[in-house]
Design a protein around this motif. Structure first.
Motif, PDB file in Angstrom:
ATOM      1  N   GLY A 120       0.828  -1.204   0.000  1.00  0.00           N
ATOM      2  CA  GLY A 120       0.000   0.000   0.000  1.00  0.00           C
ATOM      3  C   GLY A 120       0.866   1.259   0.000  1.00  0.00           C
ATOM      4  N   ASP A 121       1.918   1.283   0.826  1.00  0.00           N
ATOM      5  CA  ASP A 121       2.802   2.460   0.873  1.00  0.00           C
ATOM      6  C   ASP A 121       3.515   2.653  -0.461  1.00  0.00           C
ATOM      7  OD1 ASP A 121       2.146   2.957   3.490  1.00  0.00           O
ATOM      8  OD2 ASP A 121       4.030   2.242   4.356  1.00  0.00           O
ATOM      9  N   ILE A 122       3.957   1.548  -1.061  1.00  0.00           N
ATOM     10  CA  ILE A 122       4.666   1.672  -2.352  1.00  0.00           C
ATOM     11  C   ILE A 122       3.704   2.246  -3.407  1.00  0.00           C
ATOM     12  CG2 ILE A 122       5.879   0.429  -4.199  1.00  0.00           C
ATOM     13  CD1 ILE A 122       6.848  -1.573  -2.051  1.00  0.00           C
ATOM     14  N   LEU A 123       2.462   1.730  -3.398  1.00  0.00           N
ATOM     15  CA  LEU A 123       1.480   2.238  -4.380  1.00  0.00           C
ATOM     16  C   LEU A 123       1.183   3.719  -4.149  1.00  0.00           C
ATOM     17  CD1 LEU A 123      -1.006  -0.784  -4.457  1.00  0.00           C
ATOM     18  CD2 LEU A 123       0.359   0.043  -6.391  1.00  0.00           C
ATOM     19  N   ARG A 124       1.058   4.113  -2.870  1.00  0.00           N
ATOM     20  CA  ARG A 124       0.776   5.532  -2.593  1.00  0.00           C
ATOM     21  C   ARG A 124       1.937   6.420  -3.056  1.00  0.00           C
ATOM     22  NH1 ARG A 124      -2.346   3.062   1.314  1.00  0.00           N
ATOM     23  NH2 ARG A 124      -0.597   2.575   2.677  1.00  0.00           N
TER      24      ARG A 124
ATOM     25  N   CYS B 166       1.181  10.097   8.074  1.00  0.00           N
ATOM     26  CA  CYS B 166       2.127  11.122   7.621  1.00  0.00           C
ATOM     27  C   CYS B 166       2.359  10.928   6.123  1.00  0.00           C
ATOM     28  CB  CYS B 166       3.452  11.014   8.374  1.00  0.00           C
ATOM     29  SG  CYS B 166       4.664  12.191   7.712  1.00  0.00           S
ATOM     30  N   PRO B 167       2.070  11.953   5.308  1.00  0.00           N
ATOM     31  CA  PRO B 167       2.247  11.805   3.853  1.00  0.00           C
ATOM     32  C   PRO B 167       3.719  11.718   3.472  1.00  0.00           C
ATOM     33  CG  PRO B 167       1.626  14.066   4.401  1.00  0.00           C
ATOM     34  CD  PRO B 167       1.588  13.284   5.683  1.00  0.00           C
ATOM     35  N   GLN B 168       4.615  12.136   4.386  1.00  0.00           N
ATOM     36  CA  GLN B 168       6.038  12.109   4.032  1.00  0.00           C
ATOM     37  C   GLN B 168       6.717  10.803   4.423  1.00  0.00           C
ATOM     38  OE1 GLN B 168       8.364  15.567   5.135  1.00  0.00           O
ATOM     39  NE2 GLN B 168       6.772  16.902   4.335  1.00  0.00           N
ATOM     40  N   CYS B 169       6.605  10.400   5.708  1.00  0.00           N
ATOM     41  CA  CYS B 169       7.363   9.209   6.142  1.00  0.00           C
ATOM     42  C   CYS B 169       6.473   7.982   6.299  1.00  0.00           C
ATOM     43  CB  CYS B 169       8.123   9.489   7.442  1.00  0.00           C
ATOM     44  SG  CYS B 169       7.049   9.591   8.879  1.00  0.00           S
ATOM     45  N   GLY B 170       5.151   8.139   6.191  1.00  0.00           N
ATOM     46  CA  GLY B 170       4.254   6.980   6.278  1.00  0.00           C
ATOM     47  C   GLY B 170       3.902   6.577   7.707  1.00  0.00           C
ATOM     48  N   ALA B 171       4.396   7.312   8.711  1.00  0.00           N
ATOM     49  CA  ALA B 171       4.064   6.964  10.107  1.00  0.00           C
ATOM     50  C   ALA B 171       2.548   7.015  10.298  1.00  0.00           C
ATOM     51  CB  ALA B 171       4.742   7.942  11.062  1.00  0.00           C
ATOM     52  N   VAL B 172       2.052   6.108  11.161  1.00  0.00           N
ATOM     53  CA  VAL B 172       0.612   5.974  11.349  1.00  0.00           C
ATOM     54  C   VAL B 172       0.250   6.286  12.796  1.00  0.00           C
ATOM     55  CG1 VAL B 172      -1.286   4.324  11.314  1.00  0.00           C
ATOM     56  CG2 VAL B 172       0.448   4.233   9.545  1.00  0.00           C
ATOM     57  N   TYR B 173      -0.801   7.106  12.968  1.00  0.00           N
ATOM     58  CA  TYR B 173      -1.270   7.486  14.299  1.00  0.00           C
ATOM     59  C   TYR B 173      -2.770   7.205  14.389  1.00  0.00           C
ATOM     60  CZ  TYR B 173       3.100  10.140  14.128  1.00  0.00           C
ATOM     61  OH  TYR B 173       4.412  10.507  14.010  1.00  0.00           O
ATOM     62  N   HIS B 174      -3.317   7.429  15.578  1.00  0.00           N
ATOM     63  CA  HIS B 174      -4.765   7.342  15.764  1.00  0.00           C
ATOM     64  C   HIS B 174      -5.162   8.469  16.696  1.00  0.00           C
ATOM     65  CE1 HIS B 174      -8.693   5.881  17.079  1.00  0.00           C
ATOM     66  NE2 HIS B 174      -8.711   5.189  15.954  1.00  0.00           N
ATOM     67  N   ILE B 175      -6.302   9.106  16.399  1.00  0.00           N
ATOM     68  CA  ILE B 175      -6.674  10.297  17.194  1.00  0.00           C
ATOM     69  C   ILE B 175      -6.916   9.970  18.668  1.00  0.00           C
ATOM     70  CG2 ILE B 175      -7.507  11.746  15.290  1.00  0.00           C
ATOM     71  CD1 ILE B 175     -10.344  10.791  15.966  1.00  0.00           C
TER      72      ILE B 175
ATOM     73  N   ASP C 285       8.841  14.031  11.397  1.00  0.00           N
ATOM     74  CA  ASP C 285       9.327  15.065  10.474  1.00  0.00           C
ATOM     75  C   ASP C 285       8.501  16.356  10.490  1.00  0.00           C
ATOM     76  OD1 ASP C 285       7.036  14.290   9.144  1.00  0.00           O
ATOM     77  OD2 ASP C 285       8.094  12.934   7.807  1.00  0.00           O
ATOM     78  N   GLY C 286       7.527  16.449  11.404  1.00  0.00           N
ATOM     79  CA  GLY C 286       6.768  17.703  11.517  1.00  0.00           C
ATOM     80  C   GLY C 286       5.748  17.926  10.411  1.00  0.00           C
ATOM     81  N   ALA C 287       5.558  16.932   9.519  1.00  0.00           N
ATOM     82  CA  ALA C 287       4.577  17.112   8.432  1.00  0.00           C
ATOM     83  C   ALA C 287       3.158  17.087   8.998  1.00  0.00           C
ATOM     84  CB  ALA C 287       4.746  16.005   7.387  1.00  0.00           C
TER      85      ALA C 287
END
Ligand code: AP5
Length: 217
Positions: A32-36, A129-138, A152-154
């Motif tokens: 999924g990350d590679i495709l994005r 994160c659109p830059q490094c792909g890190a995933v969070y949850h609210i 990375d502050g994105a």
């Protein structure tokens, strides 16, 4: 070590892969990350994948198999962990064939099991994160500063395919096309079912317990 992580959308594959990589230094290969990234770069592959991803359907096998074979061929000696691939029995068979050519095989498959209700809650609260792909949850896995990536502050974004309707189709696609992959591996590899409905750190312990045992064996 060559690991496959299976599981429904939102089961926590990406979240646990990061933890596995931190521990064993493996290469994390998320289809999924590679495709994005391909989409963001505007490549031919990205353009071809776009409509399938936005609808929550699978991108055709022939595109995915070639993309992942190329990524796997660049993996370091220490190994890799596959996240989101293989997703059809045909992809799994093609992966086996291509590993076989270099005398390799998948060592272990971790099957992250979670209820559909939990999936819906996780997907609606996910921020990426659109830059490094890190995933969070609210609620469950908050960044230090709301809406901002710790690495990375994105500015964090909500994935377009995390809308309720698309998630429903992704789940349907999962049950129809990806769940049979679990049986494929149960016939020819070591598969561990993991209760992935628990807290992320508890799931991490369950996962690392299995992998540590494998490493020490
Ligand atoms: P892809 O990006 O692979 O999406 P997915 O498999 O649907 O998986 P997700 O990334 O949505 O979820 P995840 O299991 O990684 O969960 P996460 O850790 O983020 O694929 C996207 C699209 O690309 C597909 O629909 C398809 O079109 C295409 N595609 C990709 N691979 C393909 C292939 N092989 N063949 C064909 N097409 C392909 O966690 C989710 C949320 O929950 C996060 O917010 C996280 O913080 C939170 N969370 C995680 N674990 C826990 C926990 N234990 N407790 C509480 N919260 C948690």
């Amino acid at each position: 070590m060559r690991i496959v992580l299976l599981g429904a959308p939102g089961s926590g594959k990406g979240t646990q892969c990061k933890r596995i990589v931190d521990r064993y230094g493996l290469l994390h290969l998320s289809s999924g990350d590679i495709l994005r990234k391909e989409r963001a770069a505007g490549s031919e592959l990205g353009k071809k994948a776009e409509s399938f991803m936005d609808a929550g359907d699978l991108v055709p096998d022939e595109l995915i198999v070639e993309m992942m074979a190329d990524a796997i061929s660049k993996a370091p000696e220490v190994g890799f962990v596959l996240d989101g691939f293989p997703r059809t029995v045909n992809q799994a068979a093609e992966l086996d064939k291509s590993l076989d050519l270099s005398g390799q095989k998948i060592n272990v498959v971790l099957n992250l099991m979670v209820d559909d209700q939990i999936v819906a809650e996780r997907m609606s609260g996910r921020r990426s994160c659109p830059q490094c792909g890190a995933v969070y949850h609210i609620k469950n896995l908050k960044p230090k500063v709301d809406g901002v990536c710790d690495n990375d502050g994105a500015e964090l974004i909500q994935r377009p395919d995390d809308s309720l309707e698309v998630v429903a189709n992704r789940l349907k696609t999962y049950y129809e096309q990806t769940e049979p992959v679990v049986d494929y591996y149960k016939n020819n590899s070591t598969v561990y079912d993991i209760d992935a409905g628990k807290d992320a750190d508890v799931v991490k312990s369950l996962v690392l317990e299995k992998l540590d045992a494998l490493v020490s064996a």
